[in-house]
Design a protein around this motif. Structure first.
Motif, PDB file in Angstrom:
ATOM      1  N   LEU A  26       9.250   1.489   3.339  1.00  0.00           N
ATOM      2  CA  LEU A  26       9.058   0.106   2.907  1.00  0.00           C
ATOM      3  C   LEU A  26       7.615  -0.304   3.185  1.00  0.00           C
ATOM      4  O   LEU A  26       7.099  -0.054   4.274  1.00  0.00           O
ATOM      5  N   SER A  27       6.961  -0.909   2.187  1.00  0.00           N
ATOM      6  CA  SER A  27       5.549  -1.258   2.350  1.00  0.00           C
ATOM      7  C   SER A  27       5.257  -2.682   1.921  1.00  0.00           C
ATOM      8  O   SER A  27       5.928  -3.232   1.047  1.00  0.00           O
ATOM      9  N   GLU A  28       4.221  -3.247   2.541  1.00  0.00           N
ATOM     10  CA  GLU A  28       3.711  -4.571   2.185  1.00  0.00           C
ATOM     11  C   GLU A  28       2.415  -4.385   1.405  1.00  0.00           C
ATOM     12  O   GLU A  28       1.592  -3.521   1.750  1.00  0.00           O
ATOM     13  N   TYR A  29       2.218  -5.184   0.371  1.00  0.00           N
ATOM     14  CA  TYR A  29       1.001  -5.076  -0.427  1.00  0.00           C
ATOM     15  C   TYR A  29      -0.127  -5.861   0.219  1.00  0.00           C
ATOM     16  O   TYR A  29       0.041  -7.005   0.635  1.00  0.00           O
ATOM     17  N   SER A  30      -1.305  -5.230   0.304  1.00  0.00           N
ATOM     18  CA  SER A  30      -2.507  -5.876   0.804  1.00  0.00           C
ATOM     19  C   SER A  30      -3.471  -6.046  -0.362  1.00  0.00           C
ATOM     20  O   SER A  30      -4.117  -5.071  -0.771  1.00  0.00           O
ATOM     21  N   PRO A  31      -3.584  -7.260  -0.920  1.00  0.00           N
ATOM     22  CA  PRO A  31      -4.443  -7.448  -2.093  1.00  0.00           C
ATOM     23  C   PRO A  31      -5.927  -7.276  -1.786  1.00  0.00           C
ATOM     24  O   PRO A  31      -6.694  -6.917  -2.672  1.00  0.00           O
ATOM     25  N   ALA A  32      -6.319  -7.508  -0.549  1.00  0.00           N
ATOM     26  CA  ALA A  32      -7.743  -7.389  -0.203  1.00  0.00           C
ATOM     27  C   ALA A  32      -8.261  -5.982  -0.464  1.00  0.00           C
ATOM     28  O   ALA A  32      -9.403  -5.800  -0.884  1.00  0.00           O
ATOM     29  N   LYS A  33      -7.409  -4.976  -0.221  1.00  0.00           N
ATOM     30  CA  LYS A  33      -7.828  -3.583  -0.402  1.00  0.00           C
ATOM     31  C   LYS A  33      -7.080  -2.879  -1.530  1.00  0.00           C
ATOM     32  O   LYS A  33      -7.274  -1.691  -1.743  1.00  0.00           O
ATOM     33  N   MET A  34      -6.218  -3.635  -2.227  1.00  0.00           N
ATOM     34  CA  MET A  34      -5.353  -3.043  -3.253  1.00  0.00           C
ATOM     35  C   MET A  34      -4.650  -1.809  -2.681  1.00  0.00           C
ATOM     36  O   MET A  34      -4.766  -0.692  -3.186  1.00  0.00           O
ATOM     37  N   SER A  35      -3.927  -2.049  -1.595  1.00  0.00           N
ATOM     38  CA  SER A  35      -3.249  -0.955  -0.912  1.00  0.00           C
ATOM     39  C   SER A  35      -1.839  -1.372  -0.517  1.00  0.00           C
ATOM     40  O   SER A  35      -1.505  -2.559  -0.501  1.00  0.00           O
ATOM     41  N   LEU A  36      -1.035  -0.385  -0.194  1.00  0.00           N
ATOM     42  CA  LEU A  36       0.282  -0.607   0.384  1.00  0.00           C
ATOM     43  C   LEU A  36       0.223  -0.166   1.841  1.00  0.00           C
ATOM     44  O   LEU A  36      -0.317   0.898   2.150  1.00  0.00           O
TER      45      LEU A  36
END
Length: 199
Positions: free
Chosen positions: A62-72
């Motif tokens: 299960l992952s959370e999206y980090s928009p600052a780095k476009m990463s999970l």
């Protein structure tokens, strides 16, 4: 939303034991339980455990999206503990908190809101896990089909999960998985994750 390591025993577990034949009413009760979590104490491990029970998965990330780095960023893992440790050993790094930068085109796939069937762990990792390591993990765990599903709210990506089914076993109800995932997207948004104000 900050990740807080949780003591499983310290969190009162909800009364619904989700299964692959969960009803809409049971899904809604669990989602209602989630809405009582404070944003800084969002219980990712509870969500991971419920998703594993609902899907019948062998292994779930299960992952959370980090928009600052476009990463999970991995927030929860569910599977047989010894198997989880074996996967971590193969990867050579802890999984919780690990950041996976999205490869070109992956963000757009995640935004479509569909349950995706993936070809390999290599693909599921946004191509970060080398193919030979992914293949080793697949053989070691006895993995069959691999799926990915996003958590979205008003078109904004909040996170996702990847699940691996045991070889020869299908998802019992794709409809329930999609319905629950849509509800989780709303919960994450209501928990204070406002993607529109992040860059």
């Amino acid at each position: 939303m900050a990740h807080v390591e949780s003591n499983h025993d310290a969190v009162k577990w909800h009364q619904i034991n989700l299964t692959t034949s969960a009803t809409d009413a049971e899904l809604n009760q669990v989602l209602e339980y989630y809405t009582n979590w404070e944003p800084e104490n969002f219980q990712w491990f509870c969500l991971a455990r419920d998703l594993k029970r609902l899907t019948g998965a062998l292994f779930l990330v299960l992952s959370e999206y980090s928009p600052a780095k476009m990463s999970l960023v991995t927030r929860g893992i569910e599977g047989i503990p010894q198997k989880v440790e074996a996967v971590i050993h193969q990867l050579g790094h802890p999984m919780i908190g690990h950041e996976w930068i999205l490869a070109e085109g992956v963000y757009e796939e995640l935004q479509n809101g569909r349950l995706l069937r993936l070809d390999s762990i290599h693909e599921a990792s946004s191509y970060h896990i080398p193919e030979f390591i992914g293949f080793t993990i697949e053989k070691m765990l006895g993995i069959g089909n691999i799926y990915s599903m996003s958590f979205l709210h008003n078109g904004q990506l909040m996170g996702n999960f990847v699940l691996a089914m045991p070889k020869g076993q299908e998802l019992a109800s794709e409809r329930q998985v999609v319905l629950f995932s849509q509800g989780v997207g709303r919960v994450l948004a209501n928990a204070g994750v406002d993607r529109s104000n992040e860059s």
